[in-house]
Design a protein around this motif. Structure first.
Motif, PDB file in Angstrom:
ATOM      1  N   LYS A  77      43.200 -77.978 -33.326  1.00 37.71           N
ATOM      2  CA  LYS A  77      41.771 -78.315 -32.919  1.00 37.71           C
ATOM      3  C   LYS A  77      41.454 -76.617 -32.309  1.00 37.71           C
ATOM      4  CE  LYS A  77      41.945 -82.548 -33.638  1.00 37.71           C
ATOM      5  NZ  LYS A  77      41.302 -83.194 -34.819  1.00 37.71           N
ATOM      6  N   TYR A  78      41.035 -75.995 -33.425  1.00 37.05           N
ATOM      7  CA  TYR A  78      40.579 -74.350 -32.829  1.00 37.05           C
ATOM      8  C   TYR A  78      39.380 -74.600 -31.934  1.00 37.05           C
ATOM      9  CZ  TYR A  78      43.749 -72.219 -36.095  1.00 37.05           C
ATOM     10  OH  TYR A  78      44.910 -71.858 -36.964  1.00 37.05           O
ATOM     11  N   THR A  79      39.439 -73.922 -30.983  1.00 33.97           N
ATOM     12  CA  THR A  79      38.343 -73.825 -30.027  1.00 33.97           C
ATOM     13  C   THR A  79      37.993 -72.524 -29.580  1.00 33.97           C
ATOM     14  OG1 THR A  79      39.218 -75.657 -28.829  1.00 33.97           O
ATOM     15  CG2 THR A  79      37.436 -74.953 -27.646  1.00 33.97           C
ATOM     16  N   PRO A  80      37.340 -71.532 -30.469  1.00 28.76           N
ATOM     17  CA  PRO A  80      37.021 -70.385 -30.230  1.00 28.76           C
ATOM     18  C   PRO A  80      35.834 -70.291 -29.430  1.00 28.76           C
ATOM     19  CG  PRO A  80      36.148 -71.030 -32.437  1.00 28.76           C
ATOM     20  CD  PRO A  80      36.894 -72.361 -31.641  1.00 28.76           C
ATOM     21  N   SER A  81      35.941 -69.119 -28.906  1.00 29.17           N
ATOM     22  CA  SER A  81      34.954 -68.685 -27.740  1.00 29.17           C
ATOM     23  C   SER A  81      33.749 -67.715 -28.169  1.00 29.17           C
ATOM     24  CB  SER A  81      35.748 -67.886 -26.584  1.00 29.17           C
ATOM     25  OG  SER A  81      36.057 -66.582 -27.222  1.00 29.17           O
ATOM     26  N   GLY A  82      33.883 -67.384 -29.424  1.00 27.37           N
ATOM     27  CA  GLY A  82      32.497 -66.479 -29.890  1.00 27.37           C
ATOM     28  C   GLY A  82      33.036 -65.252 -29.234  1.00 27.37           C
ATOM     29  N   ILE A  83      34.191 -64.692 -28.372  1.00 25.21           N
ATOM     30  CA  ILE A  83      34.081 -63.632 -27.768  1.00 25.21           C
ATOM     31  C   ILE A  83      35.313 -62.701 -28.336  1.00 25.21           C
ATOM     32  CG2 ILE A  83      34.602 -62.446 -25.641  1.00 25.21           C
ATOM     33  CD1 ILE A  83      31.970 -63.951 -25.342  1.00 25.21           C
ATOM     34  N   GLU A  84      35.001 -61.658 -29.057  1.00 25.26           N
ATOM     35  CA  GLU A  84      35.868 -60.956 -29.582  1.00 25.26           C
ATOM     36  C   GLU A  84      36.519 -60.003 -28.587  1.00 25.26           C
ATOM     37  OE1 GLU A  84      36.012 -59.200 -34.097  1.00 25.26           O
ATOM     38  OE2 GLU A  84      35.212 -57.696 -32.708  1.00 25.26           O
ATOM     39  N   PRO A  85      37.893 -59.932 -28.377  1.00 24.84           N
ATOM     40  CA  PRO A  85      38.153 -58.975 -27.299  1.00 24.84           C
ATOM     41  C   PRO A  85      37.874 -57.511 -27.602  1.00 24.84           C
ATOM     42  CG  PRO A  85      40.004 -59.756 -28.420  1.00 24.84           C
ATOM     43  CD  PRO A  85      38.829 -60.416 -28.914  1.00 24.84           C
ATOM     44  N   VAL A  86      37.529 -56.821 -26.577  1.00 24.93           N
ATOM     45  CA  VAL A  86      37.308 -55.394 -26.593  1.00 24.93           C
ATOM     46  C   VAL A  86      38.625 -54.801 -26.095  1.00 24.93           C
ATOM     47  CG1 VAL A  86      36.082 -53.174 -25.775  1.00 24.93           C
ATOM     48  CG2 VAL A  86      34.642 -55.447 -26.343  1.00 24.93           C
ATOM     49  N   SER A  87      38.957 -53.618 -26.959  1.00 20.64           N
ATOM     50  CA  SER A  87      40.372 -53.008 -26.467  1.00 20.64           C
ATOM     51  C   SER A  87      40.071 -52.356 -24.872  1.00 20.64           C
ATOM     52  CB  SER A  87      40.729 -52.039 -27.307  1.00 20.64           C
ATOM     53  OG  SER A  87      41.908 -51.435 -27.185  1.00 20.64           O
ATOM     54  N   GLY A  88      41.286 -52.846 -24.111  1.00 24.13           N
ATOM     55  CA  GLY A  88      41.115 -51.936 -22.880  1.00 24.13           C
ATOM     56  C   GLY A  88      40.349 -53.121 -21.791  1.00 24.13           C
ATOM     57  N   GLN A  89      39.641 -54.259 -22.080  1.00 26.73           N
ATOM     58  CA  GLN A  89      39.140 -55.111 -21.260  1.00 26.73           C
ATOM     59  C   GLN A  89      39.643 -56.051 -20.837  1.00 26.73           C
ATOM     60  OE1 GLN A  89      34.742 -55.443 -22.148  1.00 26.73           O
ATOM     61  NE2 GLN A  89      34.532 -57.206 -21.280  1.00 26.73           N
ATOM     62  N   PHE A  90      39.776 -56.506 -19.556  1.00 27.59           N
ATOM     63  CA  PHE A  90      40.137 -57.976 -19.182  1.00 27.59           C
ATOM     64  C   PHE A  90      39.574 -59.012 -19.385  1.00 27.59           C
ATOM     65  CE2 PHE A  90      43.060 -54.468 -17.446  1.00 27.59           C
ATOM     66  CZ  PHE A  90      44.464 -55.267 -17.517  1.00 27.59           C
ATOM     67  N   VAL A 140      45.537 -41.953 -15.074  1.00 26.69           N
ATOM     68  CA  VAL A 140      45.523 -41.757 -16.774  1.00 26.69           C
ATOM     69  C   VAL A 140      45.436 -43.010 -17.410  1.00 26.69           C
ATOM     70  CG1 VAL A 140      47.192 -39.799 -16.218  1.00 26.69           C
ATOM     71  CG2 VAL A 140      48.300 -42.201 -16.330  1.00 26.69           C
ATOM     72  N   HIS A 141      45.323 -43.082 -18.657  1.00 28.99           N
ATOM     73  CA  HIS A 141      45.160 -44.271 -19.522  1.00 28.99           C
ATOM     74  C   HIS A 141      45.595 -44.172 -20.749  1.00 28.99           C
ATOM     75  CE1 HIS A 141      41.680 -42.397 -21.520  1.00 28.99           C
ATOM     76  NE2 HIS A 141      41.441 -41.938 -20.407  1.00 28.99           N
ATOM     77  N   ASP A 142      45.805 -45.267 -21.308  1.00 33.88           N
ATOM     78  CA  ASP A 142      46.222 -45.442 -22.635  1.00 33.88           C
ATOM     79  C   ASP A 142      47.776 -44.805 -22.852  1.00 33.88           C
ATOM     80  OD1 ASP A 142      43.903 -46.399 -23.705  1.00 33.88           O
ATOM     81  OD2 ASP A 142      43.118 -44.861 -24.263  1.00 33.88           O
ATOM     82  N   GLN A 179      46.410 -40.404 -22.232  1.00 39.16           N
ATOM     83  CA  GLN A 179      45.184 -39.704 -22.035  1.00 39.16           C
ATOM     84  C   GLN A 179      45.012 -39.695 -20.417  1.00 39.16           C
ATOM     85  OE1 GLN A 179      43.674 -37.969 -24.336  1.00 39.16           O
ATOM     86  NE2 GLN A 179      44.255 -38.797 -26.010  1.00 39.16           N
ATOM     87  N   GLY A 180      44.219 -38.532 -19.981  1.00 39.27           N
ATOM     88  CA  GLY A 180      43.742 -38.446 -18.640  1.00 39.27           C
ATOM     89  C   GLY A 180      44.719 -37.519 -17.866  1.00 39.27           C
ATOM     90  N   PHE A 181      45.707 -37.211 -18.291  1.00 38.67           N
ATOM     91  CA  PHE A 181      46.751 -36.280 -17.534  1.00 38.67           C
ATOM     92  C   PHE A 181      45.937 -34.981 -17.132  1.00 38.67           C
ATOM     93  CE2 PHE A 181      49.701 -39.336 -19.355  1.00 38.67           C
ATOM     94  CZ  PHE A 181      50.493 -39.492 -18.304  1.00 38.67           C
ATOM     95  N   GLU A 182      46.204 -34.388 -16.242  1.00 37.37           N
ATOM     96  CA  GLU A 182      45.827 -33.013 -15.816  1.00 37.37           C
ATOM     97  C   GLU A 182      46.786 -31.914 -15.349  1.00 37.37           C
ATOM     98  OE1 GLU A 182      43.049 -33.617 -12.488  1.00 37.37           O
ATOM     99  OE2 GLU A 182      41.651 -34.932 -13.612  1.00 37.37           O
TER     100      GLU A 182
END
Length: 671
Positions: free
Chosen positions: A227-240, A336-338, A358-361
Motif C-alpha cells: 500500500k504505497y503511500t507517497p507524500s508528493g515530497i521529493e527529499p532535497v539533499s541536506g534538508q531534514f 563545515v559541511h558535506d 566544504q567550509g573549512f578555513e
C-alpha cells in the motif's frame, strides 16, 4: 500558539527563587506540559498546571508543586532548556537513541536489543542536541552500515504492529546532482511484506517523483499487497524531514505526514502481512534482504526512529513535529559541511590522510579523541588548499582505535563523526579499479551508455567494463541484459534494435563506437569487454570471433581485456589472440575453475565474486603463484571495497569507482 517566552535557556536563569511562577500563569496554554531537555531528550515532563514555581539556587534547578513539594531537581548545567509544549504520545514499541561510540539504544519500555553492522558514523548535532547517525552507504545499494532490531520471535511487537501502528523518523537524504530513481530505505522491515518509511521510485510517486513514502503491506487474503503511500515530497539533499506513517486498521487507511502536515491517504483494509521468515527485523539505514544482509541502503542522516502501538491522529502527529520544530529554532550554524571519509581503512603513522568536505578555513584544527580511551587524543592542522580534499599528517605515535573527530575554530567546535583507524606497518597494494558498466552512478547517466564510458575515461580508472551481444546479422551491440525495451538483442537484426533507447535517451551503442571512443581518448583506461552468453554455442563463437577481429582491426589489442561466463568463449578468444588478457567470470560454485585449470588452458585471469573467493580461500595465493590476475565483482559496500583493497586482489569491479579509487590512491601515495 507557542510564544518565544516559552523557551528558557537554563544557562541564563538568574539564581532567584520562584523565578517562573508568573510565567507559568501568564504564558502556559491549557494542557501544555513543562519539559526539561538534556541533549535533545526530555528528562522531566509534567503538566504545567501542577507546578507552582521553579527555583534556581546554588546551581540547582528545583520544581515545586502547588503544595510546595519538590517535584524534580537537577544541576543547572545538566539541563539545556525548559520548554512549554503540548503533550506527545510515548513511543511504546521502539525509540532509538544513537550513542557517541557508534552504538544505538532503544529507550522505549520494550528496551529492544539493537545490533550494529559496519561502522555507522554517529556525530553530535548542535541543532537536535543529540547524537545522530550518518549513513554513507551507496544510495539504494547493498547496506554496509546499518542497525538491526530483530522481532522474529517477539510476539509483543508483532501483535502491536498487527493492530495498527505509527512509524516516526527524522531524516535527511544526501546525494549529489539528481536523486536516483530507486527505492532507498532508512527505516523499514520489508521483504515480501512488512512496513516501513522510505523513498519510492518515480513510478510509485504521488507526483511521479522519488518521494518520501510510507509503505505497509496490508491485504484481506493473507498475501503480500503493498500500500504505497507517497507524500508528493521529493527529499532535497541536506534538508531534514519529519516523516510519520500511520496504518489504521479500524479505518482501513494508510496515511503519511511530512513536517506535521497530512500529505496523503490511501485505502489499506485488511491485516498486516509480515515479511518472510528471517527478515522480521527493522533496519535503520538499510532494508532486510535476508537474515544476515541488507539492501536498498540509505545515504544520509537519521536523527531518531520510533514506533507507536497505535494509529496516531492528526493532532498527535502535529504535537510530535512541534517538538522537532522547537529544536530547529535553536540551530547553531555549521562550521563545515558535506564532510565524508572512509572509516576502517588501514593507515600508517606519518602518512598523509585525506577526508573530504566544504567550509573549512585556514587555521582550523581537527581534534581526534579515541572513544574507548579519551586520554588518547591528538590534533592536526589540515591543508585545505584543494577543497573538498582536506589533507593532514597522521602522528608518529598513532595507535589503532575508533576516534571521534571534532573541528575546532577559535572557541567553536563541530563534531564531524567517528573514524576507525587501523594502524599497520606496511600499507596494502590495493586493487586497481574497474567501473562496472562505465561510471553510471554519477549524475543522470545510464549503464553501458556513451556518457558512462566517457566519465570513466575522464577519471582514468584502470578499466571500464562493458557488455556485448551479437545480433542476427552479426552486429555487436552494447547492453547488459539480453533484452532492451522488451526486444531480444541476439534474436534481432541491427536494423531492429538500432533505435532502442537507454534510460538517458541515448540509442543503444555499438561496440565499434566504444572502441573508437577509446582510440581517440587521452586516457589510460582499458575497455574490459564482457562477451555475453548467447542462445547457442555457435552464436557464442560468432560473438567472440567478431569481437576479437574488430579489436584487432582497430589496433587496440593492448587497450582491451576480455571476460566471459562461458568457458568456451574464453578459450576461443585465446585461440584467436594468444596474447589477449582473458578473465573467466564465475558466481556459482558449480561453475568454478581452479587457478590451475585456468593456467592449463592459457586463461590469464579469474573474475569471481567475493563469496566465491571466500569459499575457496586458497585461490588467491594459488592464482598469485601462477601469475593469474584476480578480479572480484561487483563490490559496492564501502567496507567491502576497503577489505578488497586490503586483501591483495589485483582488480575490483564496482558501481562506485570514485570511492574505490580514492582508497586506492591513498594506499598508492603512502606506500
Amino acid at each position: 500558539m507557542m510564544s518565544p517566552f516559552y523557551s528558557c535557556n537554563t544557562k541564563k536563569i538568574l539564581p532567584s527563587i520562584f523565578f517562573v511562577s508568573v510565567l507559568l500563569v501568564s504564558f502556559a496554554e491549557r494542557n501544555e506540559n513543562l519539559c526539561i531537555f538534556r541533549k535533545g531528550v526530555v528528562v522531566f515532563e509534567t503538566n504545567a498546571d501542577t507546578i507552582d514555581s521553579i527555583a534556581v539556587q546554588g546551581g540547582i534547578i528545583t520544581l515545586y508543586d502547588k503544595a510546595r513539594t519538590i517535584l524534580y531537581n537537577t544541576p543547572q548545567e545538566s539541563a539545556d532548556s525548559i520548554l512549554f509544549l503540548p503533550p506527545v504520545p510515548k513511543a511504546d514499541i521502539l525509540d532509538i537513541m544513537f550513542q557517541d561510540n557508534g552504538s544505538a539504544t532503544d529507550i522505549s519500555p520494550m528496551a529492544n536489543p539493537v545490533h550494529k553492522t559496519g561502522l555507522p558514523n554517529n556525530l553530535f548535532s548542535n541543532t537536535y542536541n543529540r547524537y545522530i547517525s550518518q549513513f554513507n552507504n551507496p544510495w539504494a545499494s547493498t547496506g554496509s552500515s546499518y542497525y538491526r532490531i530483530d522481532y522474529e520471535d517477539n510476539a509483543r511487537i508483532k501483535n502491536a504492529l498487527a493492530n495498527g501502528h505509527t512509524l516516526e523518523a527524522l531524516v535527511c537524504a544526501n546525494y549529489s546532482g539528481t536523486i536516483a530513481d530507486k527505492e532507498a530505505k532508512y527505516f523499514t522491515s520489508h521483504q515480501s511484506g512488512g512496513t516501513g518509511l522510505m523513498v519510492c521510485t518515480k513510478a510509485k510517486g504521488k507526483s511521479k517523483k522519488t518521494e518520501l513514502t510510507f509503505l505497509p503491506s496490508v491485504s484481506t487474503n493473507g498475501t503480500n499487497s503493498w500500500k504505497y503511500t507517497p507524500s508528493g515530497i521529493e527529499p532535497v539533499s541536506g534538508q531534514f524531514y519529519h516523516v510519520v506513517g500511520v496504518w489504521n486498521q479500524e479505518e482501513g487507511t494508510s496515511k503519511v505526514y511530512i513536517d506535521g502536515q497530512l500529505k496523503n491517504t490511501v485505502a489499506a483494509a485488511g491485516d498486516l502481512h509480515f515479511p518472510t521468515s528471517g527478515c522480521n527485523w527493522f533496519g535503520i539505514g538499510a532494508d532486510p534482504a535476508s537474515s544476515t544482509t541488507a539492501n536498498m541502503a540509505w545515504n544520509g542522516e537519521v536523527v531518531f526512529v520510533r514506533i507507536y502501538d497505535a494509529p496516531l491522529n492528526a493532532n498527535e502527529v502535529k504535537s510530535l513535529y512541534d517538538r522537532v520544530e522547537i529544536l530547529k529554532t535553536q540551530n547553531t550554524k555549521s562550521l563545515v559541511h558535506d564532510v565524508y571519509f572512509y572509516s576502517g581503512m588501514n593507515v600508517t603513522a606519518n602518512s598523509t590522510y585525506i577526508l573530504y568536505g566544504q567550509g573549512f578555513e585556514k587555521g582550523d584544527n581537527i581534534l581526534f579523541t579515541e572513544i574507548d580511551n579519551p586520554g588518547n587524543h591528538f590534533t592536526v592542522s589540515p591543508n585545505i588548499d584543494n577543497l573538498p580534499e582536506v589533507k593532514f599528517l597522521l602522528p608518529e605515535d598513532l595507535t589503532s582505535g575508533l576516534y571521534r573527530m571534532v573541528v575546532q575554530r577559535d572557541n567553536l567546535r563541530q563534531d564531524i563523526g567517528t573514524n576507525q583507524l587501523n594502524v599497520v606497518k606496511i600499507l596494502p597494494q590495493g586493487a586497481q579499479v574497474i567501473a562496472h558498466r562505465g561510471f553510471w552512478t554519477k549524475g543522470n547517466v545510464s549503464q553501458n551508455s556513451r556518457a558512462s564510458l566517457r566519465q570513466a575515461f575522464e577519471d582514468n580508472y584502470f578499466g571500464s567494463e562493458t557488455d556485448v551481444w551479437i545480433t542476427q546479422d552479426d552486429s555487436l551491440v552494447v547492453n547488459h541484459d539480453a533484452t532492451l525495451n522488451n526486444v531480444r538483442l541476439d534474436a534481432s537484426t541491427y536494423e531492429q534494435v538500432k533505435d532502442l533507447k537507454l534510460g538517458n535517451g541515448e540509442s543503444i551503442p555499438r561496440l565499434r563506437e566504444f572502441l573508437l571512443m577509446l582510440k581517440s581518448a587521452t586516457t589510460q583506461t582499458k575497455l574490459i569487454i564482457e562477451i555475453k552468453t548467447h542462445s547457442s554455442a555457435a552464436r557464442n563463437m560468432a560473438a567472440a570471433t567478431q569481437t576479437v577481429n574488430l579489436v584487432k582491426s582497430l589496433g587496440l589489442e593492448n587497450h582491451v581485456e576480455y571476460i566471459a561466463f562461458n568457458y568456451g568463449i574464453c578459450k576461443k578468444i585465446i585461440e584467436l589472440d594468444p596474447h589477449a588478457v582473458v578473465g573467466y567470470l564465475c558466481s556459482s560454485a558449480s561453475s568454478v575453475k581452479t587457478p590451475q585449470e585456468l593456467h592449463r588452458d592459457g586463461i590469464s585471469g579469474l573474475a569471481y565474486t567475493l563469496d566465491i573467493m571466500n569459499s575457496y580461500p586458497d585461490f588467491l595465493s594459488q592464482a598469485q603463484a601462477l601469475g593469474i590476475t584476480t578480479k572480484v565483482w561487483t563490490v559496492d559496500a564501502t567496507d567491502k571495497i576497503i577489505n578488497t583493497h586490503n586483501s591483495g586482489y589485483d582488480e575490483i569491479i564496482t558501481n562506485y569507482p570514485a570511492d574505490a579509487q580514492r582508497i586506492y590512491n591513498y594506499y598508492l601515495q603512502n606506500r
